[in-house]
Design an enzyme around this catalytic site. Sequence first.
Site, short mmCIF file in Angstrom:
data_model
loop_
_atom_site.label_atom_id
_atom_site.label_comp_id
_atom_site.label_asym_id
_atom_site.label_seq_id
_atom_site.Cartn_x
_atom_site.Cartn_y
_atom_site.Cartn_z
N CYS A 1 44.18 73.35 22.15
CA CYS A 1 43.39 73.70 23.33
C CYS A 1 43.61 72.73 24.48
O CYS A 1 43.09 72.93 25.57
CB CYS A 1 41.91 73.73 22.96
N GLN B 1 58.81 54.57 21.59
CA GLN B 1 57.48 54.03 21.33
C GLN B 1 57.50 52.61 20.77
O GLN B 1 56.53 51.88 20.91
CB GLN B 1 56.72 54.94 20.35
N GLY C 1 63.91 58.54 29.82
CA GLY C 1 64.15 58.51 28.38
C GLY C 1 64.59 59.86 27.86
O GLY C 1 65.43 59.95 26.95
N THR C 2 64.04 60.93 28.42
CA THR C 2 64.45 62.27 28.02
C THR C 2 65.93 62.50 28.31
O THR C 2 66.66 63.05 27.48
CB THR C 2 63.59 63.32 28.73
N SER D 1 62.64 54.51 26.83
CA SER D 1 62.11 54.83 28.15
C SER D 1 61.23 53.70 28.65
O SER D 1 60.32 53.25 27.94
CB SER D 1 61.30 56.13 28.08
N ALA D 2 61.47 53.25 29.88
CA ALA D 2 60.81 52.04 30.39
C ALA D 2 59.31 52.19 30.56
O ALA D 2 58.56 51.23 30.37
CB ALA D 2 61.45 51.63 31.72
N HIS D 3 58.83 53.37 30.93
CA HIS D 3 57.39 53.48 31.19
C HIS D 3 56.55 53.40 29.93
O HIS D 3 55.33 53.28 30.00
CB HIS D 3 57.07 54.77 31.96
#
Length: 460
Positions: free
Chosen positions: A320, A177, A69-70, A194-196
């Site tokens: 953090c 998303q 996807g990136t 993005s598939a995942h």
Amino acid sequence: MPYFDAASAAPLHPVARQALLAALDEGWADPARLYREGRRARLLLDAAREAAAEAVGCRPDELVFTPSGTRAVHSGVSGALAGRRRVGGRLVVSAVEHSSVLHAGEAHAAAGGTLTEVPVGRTGAVDPAAFAAELGEGTALACLQSANHEVGTEQPVAEVAEACRAAGVPLLVDAAQSLGWGPVPEGWSLLAASAHKWGGPAGVGLLAVRKGVRFAPQGPSDERESGRAPGFENLPAIVAAAASLRAVRAEAAAEGARLRELVDRIRARVPELVPDVEVVGDPVRRLPHLVTFSCLYVDGETLLSELDREGFSVSSGSSCTSSTLTPSHVLRAMGVLSEGNVRVSLPAGTDSADVDRFLAVLPGVVASVRERLGAAPAAAEPEPAQELVVDALGKRCPIPVIELAKVIGSVRVGGTVTVLSDDAAARLDIPAWCEMRGQRYVGETATPQGAPAYVVRRTT
């Protein structure tokens, strides 16, 4: 062990697993070859493209598969900017876009272009009018996610798309998303996903570019995927991605309604069970499976570790928990509390009993972490001071906020507490604490030595 981080990566859908195994046997050959095995692979690739295009709402010849996807986002941004370089070099994005969009924008700015970030409100959504106002002369491309990956807020894509159409600016939508939950509203020019994120295998993205959009792929290319995603296609993963997208979309209405009820339960119960909590994101216009909340006086990394010990996998936007030691850019843009941040994103099939157990465990975990950090407020001084200074230099949040909370009762109403802190998270968390506790944030100054100082006036 309940897995509550589907927004990072959804578990592999059963249909994806079946399709992947079948395609390993049938789709291993080169789909560009004309012999029997190649033709069989080409049929599988074409069928996957048609299924994905139907889910996206575009023509099959407008969609290509990418290695992630990136990569789809980077290729979409660079290709659209290059195709419209004669128009100008201005890129307009929302301040809460996924890091892949922001990184592409930074690269564009480093190469001499202009990057404009449109701010968002406290729920994380852009104002369509404010976005439209930035679509001035020289704007080559606009980018807006369909829904936020950290807080679940849905963006006004339809309104922004109409503004882009009126301004003659193509709109790239990052639908990573939301695509598994339904189609993106009409009006977009480019779309990435993005598939995942929907239960397909990792390593498959998709990029759709509408016909008529000026687009010039950047970097070396070859004859595969219309020259927009060079290299040998990972055909088994592509087939599994397309099959699972079709499957999750068929289940989306029923499963979305069920998960929304569970998320509503979390949104309502967490503030009742845990004191000093801020639930962030839009309560209505949001993804059905995702909720984010932040707990005062809690170290996010410790909180996530303790929840993991209790068997719950969640994520966080707290500084953090990140390698950069800075708060999430999404939480920062929204102006909400970042310390003790927890994102719960439920995968399909989540059991109601697991949510109930999470709600039963959370109060004790938060109380334990707060006690460990010494978050109990100190007794008020009999003679309150007019001014106090808290030296929290070298200490990570939430310690500066905890120290502020301990002494605020030791100054008169109208008096001030100045907190010295060199932790970047304090710039966000101290104003957010004031918002939550009804105190007035005066502003940021600096000591003679140059250390950041945050001034808070006691009002209650």
